[in-house]
Enzyme design. Structure first.
Site, PDB file in Angstrom:
ATOM      1  N   ARG A 262     -17.720 -33.321 -25.581  1.00 18.46           N
ATOM      2  CA  ARG A 262     -16.619 -33.227 -26.535  1.00 18.46           C
ATOM      3  C   ARG A 262     -16.004 -31.849 -26.361  1.00 18.46           C
ATOM      4  O   ARG A 262     -16.715 -30.861 -26.258  1.00 18.46           O
ATOM      5  CB  ARG A 262     -17.140 -33.299 -27.967  1.00 18.46           C
ATOM      6  CG  ARG A 262     -17.880 -34.562 -28.267  1.00 18.46           C
ATOM      7  CD  ARG A 262     -18.696 -34.376 -29.534  1.00 18.46           C
ATOM      8  NE  ARG A 262     -19.505 -35.571 -29.777  1.00 18.46           N
ATOM      9  CZ  ARG A 262     -20.343 -35.696 -30.787  1.00 18.46           C
ATOM     10  NH1 ARG A 262     -20.483 -34.701 -31.652  1.00 18.46           N
ATOM     11  NH2 ARG A 262     -21.037 -36.786 -30.938  1.00 18.46           N
TER      12      ARG A 262
ATOM     13  N   ASP B 249     -13.444 -29.060 -28.224  1.00 15.78           N
ATOM     14  CA  ASP B 249     -12.902 -28.767 -29.555  1.00 15.78           C
ATOM     15  C   ASP B 249     -11.384 -28.832 -29.559  1.00 15.78           C
ATOM     16  O   ASP B 249     -10.747 -28.776 -28.509  1.00 15.78           O
ATOM     17  CB  ASP B 249     -13.308 -27.350 -29.972  1.00 15.78           C
ATOM     18  CG  ASP B 249     -14.813 -27.210 -30.099  1.00 15.78           C
ATOM     19  OD1 ASP B 249     -15.437 -28.098 -30.688  1.00 15.78           O
ATOM     20  OD2 ASP B 249     -15.350 -26.198 -29.605  1.00 15.78           O
TER      21      ASP B 249
ATOM     22  N   ARG C 174     -17.492 -20.249 -25.859  1.00 15.20           N
ATOM     23  CA  ARG C 174     -16.638 -19.408 -26.710  1.00 15.20           C
ATOM     24  C   ARG C 174     -17.446 -18.301 -27.379  1.00 15.20           C
ATOM     25  O   ARG C 174     -16.943 -17.191 -27.566  1.00 15.20           O
ATOM     26  CB  ARG C 174     -15.932 -20.280 -27.745  1.00 15.20           C
ATOM     27  CG  ARG C 174     -14.877 -21.196 -27.108  1.00 15.20           C
ATOM     28  CD  ARG C 174     -14.407 -22.284 -28.054  1.00 15.20           C
ATOM     29  NE  ARG C 174     -13.878 -21.708 -29.276  1.00 15.20           N
ATOM     30  CZ  ARG C 174     -13.573 -22.419 -30.365  1.00 15.20           C
ATOM     31  NH1 ARG C 174     -13.750 -23.744 -30.357  1.00 15.20           N
ATOM     32  NH2 ARG C 174     -13.112 -21.831 -31.430  1.00 15.20           N
TER      33      ARG C 174
END
Lengths: 261, 261
Positions: free
Chosen positions: B53, B55, B207
């Site tokens: 997935r 974001d 991140r």
């Protein structure tokens, strides 16, 4: 107070969401947005003189503009203030004070344009707003040869759209312009850049050249037919106008004393 | 009819205007958009299995996904049909039929991520949606040394955000992951790319690594302190989560027999 200071700006923008450079009453434009911010900063109306007008959707990396002001705001404060107020799609890259003689348009010695093409089968999403998708193998050598035909001084009526000049005021130059660089190169696989540098451009001239050039690339028009189109001095002899989003104003050129960094 | 065909897609997207990969009831997502188109094409509900997935705001150049279908539509018709229905911000780069054993997520051997940074003073408008602006000179050698610390197999809890795993189902692996490549390079002046390739990633891991790494680059954290943060196995020891728009999933890696072109 006399508007005695002449401030020059170098401006970059993503033209996607603007209705072109030129101020308009009811549409959001680059010139309009910058003038609004400058008026707020200086407390007086500002007339921003651009080196040229770009159409809706056209991008710029180095547009040049100047304005006169009575304000004592420093150039670095103009730079910071504008960038804090403007949308991120418009950025002021530099601001400096120039002689009162400087005029972004009249002082310009030339312009450097790029037209970006992508020839792969599927358009990469991150390039879609900045390159034209032409999912067809193109004949680069013939396109390159055709571009060479444009070098030098010619009547470019074939590549001039209506509305280019004020037809009532006959201009000394007419549609005669000088092109100093015209080339195409593949920068990374399937990404092509058409570079055209010249002393002046007519309305839609680069996009009309690219539209006609693409017909050469697709084999629909020979190099000789490209030459004949130019010589016809007639818009009907040229190809379609290529869409705006592939076009980018890279740089505005000035004489030695006025050249920007 | 049995959904006996297993179709694999390679997908690129500009994540700017989507609420991430994962299907959601009330938001526009990449998975949701593709599933909708596939359902229209196949006349049955489709469950698209993504390799992972991403974001909201994260981009992809080579996401991989697969789905089972009863349809007899050819792979090239799936490719054309999807690209004709999907928005241009999502493109299917390839479609092929794979063995029923293939699962985009479970078969994946690793992922290749890039995080893009721009360190010049003013952010170029055309890069603003795809790079993080860090208008500060960064200490690249120290960042590069810090990245080397991540190589190999470690407990990456420091770089894991809440919601990463289903906490109720204790996983054998926990937060232990293996990183095979971690580097930073300046590709063009002021444009930096952090590359991280690994066998698996925790939620927000890239991140969070980049957010902590930026503190090293700015001199707020030493290389040794970066190492201590990793060893602390505690999210509080790490830096902030870098924003999504600088992140791009470049590629999903598979074993030799399943590797994509």
């Amino acid at each position: 107070m006399v508007a005695d200071r002449n401030i020059r700006l170098i401006i970059a923008y993503d033209g996607t969401d603007f209705n072109g450079w030129q101020r308009q009453k009811h549409d959001i434009t680059i010139q309009g947005e910058i003038e609004k911010c400058l008026a707020r900063m200086t407390n007086h109306e500002i007339m921003l003189h651009g080196a040229g007008r770009t159409d809706a959707g056209v991008h710029a990396e180095g547009m040049v503009a100047n304005f006169f002001t009575t304000s004592r705001i420093t150039c670095s404060a103009f730079l910071k203030g504008l960038n804090s107020m403007l949308p991120y799609a418009i950025r002021v890259l530099a601001a400096d004070e120039v002689s009162p003689d400087f005029h972004a348009r009249f002082s310009a010695a030339g312009k450097h344009y790029e037209y970006h093409l992508y020839t792969g089968k599927v358009m990469p999403p991150l390039a879609r707003l900045y390159s034209l998708h032409v999912p067809i193998p193109l004949d680069l050598p013939s396109m390159h040869e055709s571009l060479k035909i444009l070098l030098g001084t010619h009547d470019f009526s074939t590549f001039e759209n209506a509305g280019s000049r004020e037809k009532d005021k006959p201009s000394r130059k007419g549609a005669i312009r000088t092109i100093t660089t015209a080339q195409i190169e593949e920068t990374t696989p399937d990404h092509l850049i058409v570079t055209i540098i010249g002393e002046g451009f007519l309305r839609h001239m680069v996009r009309n050249i690219v539209g006609t050039l693409l017909e050469v690339g697709m084999g629909k028009r020979s190099i000789e037919e490209f030459r004949e189109a130019l010589l016809a001095k007639n818009r009907n002899a040229g190809g379609a106008t290529a869409p705006p989003h592939g076009l980018k104003l890279r740089k505005v050129l000035y004489g030695d004393t006025e050249q920007l960094q």
